[in-house]
Design an enzyme around this catalytic site. Structure first.
Site, mmCIF file in Angstrom:
data_model
loop_
_atom_site.group_PDB
_atom_site.id
_atom_site.type_symbol
_atom_site.label_atom_id
_atom_site.label_comp_id
_atom_site.label_asym_id
_atom_site.label_seq_id
_atom_site.Cartn_x
_atom_site.Cartn_y
_atom_site.Cartn_z
ATOM 1 N N GLU A 107 43.573 23.292 46.275
ATOM 2 C CA GLU A 107 42.930 23.557 47.559
ATOM 3 C C GLU A 107 41.460 23.935 47.379
ATOM 4 O OE1 GLU A 107 46.988 25.138 49.675
ATOM 5 O OE2 GLU A 107 45.523 26.584 49.017
ATOM 6 N N CYS A 120 34.565 27.128 48.473
ATOM 7 C CA CYS A 120 35.358 27.820 47.467
ATOM 8 C C CYS A 120 36.223 26.766 46.775
ATOM 9 C CB CYS A 120 36.213 28.878 48.173
ATOM 10 S SG CYS A 120 37.345 29.743 47.099
ATOM 11 N N CYS A 131 48.061 37.736 37.673
ATOM 12 C CA CYS A 131 47.733 38.983 38.382
ATOM 13 C C CYS A 131 48.827 39.215 39.431
ATOM 14 C CB CYS A 131 46.360 38.872 39.039
ATOM 15 S SG CYS A 131 45.073 38.505 37.840
ATOM 16 N N CYS A 134 48.395 38.270 43.287
ATOM 17 C CA CYS A 134 47.791 36.976 43.630
ATOM 18 C C CYS A 134 48.841 35.890 43.815
ATOM 19 C CB CYS A 134 46.804 36.578 42.533
ATOM 20 S SG CYS A 134 46.073 34.957 42.795
ATOM 21 N N SER A 208 33.752 33.243 39.384
ATOM 22 C CA SER A 208 34.507 34.494 39.440
ATOM 23 C C SER A 208 35.574 34.493 38.349
ATOM 24 C CB SER A 208 35.177 34.620 40.813
ATOM 25 O OG SER A 208 36.005 35.752 40.850
ATOM 26 N N LEU A 230 37.562 42.998 39.453
ATOM 27 C CA LEU A 230 37.778 44.281 38.762
ATOM 28 C C LEU A 230 39.130 44.861 39.177
ATOM 29 C CD1 LEU A 230 36.207 45.932 36.723
ATOM 30 C CD2 LEU A 230 35.135 47.164 38.602
ATOM 31 N N CYS A 348 41.635 34.684 50.371
ATOM 32 C CA CYS A 348 41.719 34.965 48.936
ATOM 33 C C CYS A 348 43.140 35.278 48.521
ATOM 34 C CB CYS A 348 40.914 36.205 48.605
ATOM 35 S SG CYS A 348 39.315 35.856 47.970
HETATM 36 N N1 SAH Z 1 40.650 33.584 38.884
HETATM 37 C C1 SAH Z 1 39.413 34.034 39.357
HETATM 38 C C2 SAH Z 1 38.972 33.372 40.640
HETATM 39 C C3 SAH Z 1 40.030 33.128 41.687
HETATM 40 S S1 SAH Z 1 40.750 34.526 42.458
HETATM 41 C C4 SAH Z 1 39.405 35.536 39.512
HETATM 42 O O1 SAH Z 1 40.451 36.149 39.438
HETATM 43 O O2 SAH Z 1 38.317 36.082 39.658
HETATM 44 C C5 SAH Z 1 39.502 34.987 43.649
HETATM 45 C C6 SAH Z 1 39.586 36.411 44.139
HETATM 46 O O3 SAH Z 1 40.731 36.598 44.968
HETATM 47 C C7 SAH Z 1 39.720 37.437 43.030
HETATM 48 O O4 SAH Z 1 38.700 38.393 43.150
HETATM 49 C C8 SAH Z 1 41.058 38.105 43.290
HETATM 50 O O5 SAH Z 1 41.024 39.460 42.917
HETATM 51 C C9 SAH Z 1 41.231 37.905 44.775
HETATM 52 N N2 SAH Z 1 42.616 37.923 45.234
HETATM 53 C C10 SAH Z 1 43.668 37.364 44.651
HETATM 54 N N3 SAH Z 1 44.777 37.577 45.386
HETATM 55 C C11 SAH Z 1 44.403 38.290 46.468
HETATM 56 C C12 SAH Z 1 45.094 38.783 47.611
HETATM 57 N N4 SAH Z 1 46.375 38.567 47.780
HETATM 58 N N5 SAH Z 1 44.391 39.458 48.537
HETATM 59 C C13 SAH Z 1 43.061 39.637 48.396
HETATM 60 N N6 SAH Z 1 42.365 39.172 47.357
HETATM 61 C C14 SAH Z 1 43.023 38.508 46.389
HETATM 62 FE FE1 SF4 Z 2 44.388 36.451 38.666
HETATM 63 FE FE2 SF4 Z 2 42.398 34.928 39.639
HETATM 64 FE FE3 SF4 Z 2 44.485 33.804 38.364
HETATM 65 FE FE4 SF4 Z 2 44.846 34.895 40.756
HETATM 66 S S1 SF4 Z 2 43.578 33.129 40.286
HETATM 67 S S2 SF4 Z 2 46.164 35.129 38.953
HETATM 68 S S3 SF4 Z 2 43.404 36.642 40.685
HETATM 69 S S4 SF4 Z 2 42.978 35.206 37.489
#
Ligand code: SAH
Ligand code: SF4
Length: 385
Positions: A107, A120, A131, A134, A208, A230, A348
């Site tokens: 996407e 994005c 994570c 996520c 990011s 972070l 996000c």
């Molecule tokens: N993998 C990279 C970029 C994609 S994630 C990274 O982790 O930086 C983009 C952003 O979405 C990250 O800052 C992550 O912390 C945030 N994110 C992921 N899941 C989320 C959620 N359920 N609600 C709000 N932000 C979220």
């Molecule tokens: Fe973590 Fe970014 Fe991968 Fe989601 S997309 S699992 S926030 S590293």
């Protein structure tokens, strides 16, 4: 005048199968043509035909000799990832689902704002960083995108925009961890940056990362901007929700951020997801301040976007404000990200290649490169939640 960079990855040899044009930097194309006994300047000519004039049919490239035009088919293909679905949110956010082969999809999201139009993009199908909060992280890594599939997201989306709308910023905040696929990501940046191509400024590209420390130097090296997810205020809180922190703890991560600042002079953007009862307390804001105060930075706080089965909750609006106010009181440059595109599941952490079941779909799968890409200049990066 800017200089074109050299090939970022593998050198090209004269192979029998054609290469995807959109995976080639100008330098790559020159090498390819040379291997077929063609002059170097042909690469600029073909770049101009494709990126400037939107012509991918060799027969129409009239300043090339007939023989050369006939041979182009053996050297190049001009495939872009097809748009499978296109959704529009009430708030103007748009989400695109792309076919990236092997039955997989990714996407990309367009987030409009007053002074910019941010794309994005995704770098991977799924993500191995796992994570806990996520949605993408729930889907293990299935595929790393190639540079043409990243470039293709940009070109295809730009092509669907109407009137004088232009994409002004790119953020690698879609699906996947860009530094887990850094060769292809930075190759795509170089291709889009080419003055003979789209001429998209690298300064308007934000990468990011969850914190793959050994790869982070590449962000400043390619003159792009750094954002770091972070999400924790100390090692313990971060390790609980981001397993990568066990491998690259905060000490190493923050050192890499300092080095990025020294190299680029750019403020680092920290993203910090607010999880109810876990990272959203006022004392967490104070610890976050202590952790980051020695680094020129801004902090984007992102209230958790809920998705089924996550086990986390979004804090109340008053708690979100309390957290923001505490950071402001401490003098932190803080930004509360407005949640956009929630009705189309484009916020996000909500991206996971599954939106066939959502409403308002528009079929744009026949879209082709037909319009000119002119990119407006804006001074800051944009992000979305
Ligand atoms: N993998 C990279 C970029 C994609 S994630 C990274 O982790 O930086 C983009 C952003 O979405 C990250 O800052 C992550 O912390 C945030 N994110 C992921 N899941 C989320 C959620 N359920 N609600 C709000 N932000 C979220
Ligand atoms: Fe973590 Fe970014 Fe991968 Fe989601 S997309 S699992 S926030 S590293």
């Amino acid at each position: 005048m800017q200089t074109e960079t050299q090939s970022v990855v593998t050198p090209i040899v004269n192979s029998s199968s054609p290469r995807n044009f959109f995976s080639l930097t100008l330098a790559d194309l020159e090498v390819l043509f040379k291997s077929f006994g063609k002059e170097k300047f042909r690469a600029q000519q073909v770049y101009k035909w494709v990126y400037d004039k939107k012509v991918t049919d060799a027969e129409q490239m009239t300043n090339l000799s007939k023989d050369f035009r006939a041979e182009l088919g053996n050297m190049l293909t001009f495939e872009l990832p097809a748009i499978k679905t296109h959704l529009k949110s009430k708030d103007g956010t748009q989400k695109f689902l792309f076919d990236v082969g092997d039955g997989k999809t990714v996407e990309a999201v367009v987030i409009p704002a007053e002074d910019r139009m941010t794309l994005c993009v995704s770098s991977e199908v799924g993500c191995n960083m796992a994570c806990k909060f996520c949605f993408t992280g729930k889907q293990k890594l299935q595929k790393r995108l190639s540079s043409d599939q990243i470039v293709g997201q940009f070109l295809q989306v730009q092509n669907t925009l109407t009137g004088d709308q232009r994409l002004t910023n790119i953020v690698f905040m879609g699906m996947g961890e860009p530094l887990d696929n850094s060769d292809e990501v930075f190759k795509a940046v170089e291709i889009l940056n080419s003055q003979w191509g789209v001429n998209f400024s690298r300064r308007r590209v934000t990468v990011s990362t969850s914190g793959i420390v050994p790869e982070m130097w590449k962000i400043a090296h390619h003159k792009t901007r750094l954002a770091v997810s972070l999400n924790g205020y100390d090692d313990e809180s971060r390790s609980q929700i981001m397993p990568i922190n066990k491998k690259y703890p905060l000490k190493d991560l923050l050192k890499a951020c300092e080095e990025n600042y020294k190299e680029s002079g750019d403020m680092v953007t920290f993203e910090y997801v607010l999880l109810k009862g876990i990272t959203d307390q006022v004392e967490h804001a104070q610890k976050l301040y202590q952790l980051t105060k020695h680094i020129p930075c801004k902090i984007n706080i992102i209230p958790f976007n809920e998705h089924p089965g996550s086990g986390f909750e979004r804090p109340s609006d008053s708690q979100i404000l309390k957290f923001q106010n505490e950071l402001m009181r401490l003098g932190v440059h803080v930004l509360l990200r407005r949640t956009m595109g929630r009705d189309i599941f484009a916020a996000c952490g909500q991206l996971r290649s599954e939106f066939e079941s959502h409403p308002k779909q528009m079929d744009t799968s026949n879209s082709k490169l037909t319009r000119t890409l002119h990119l407006r200049s804006n001074s800051e990066n944009n992000t979305h939640t």
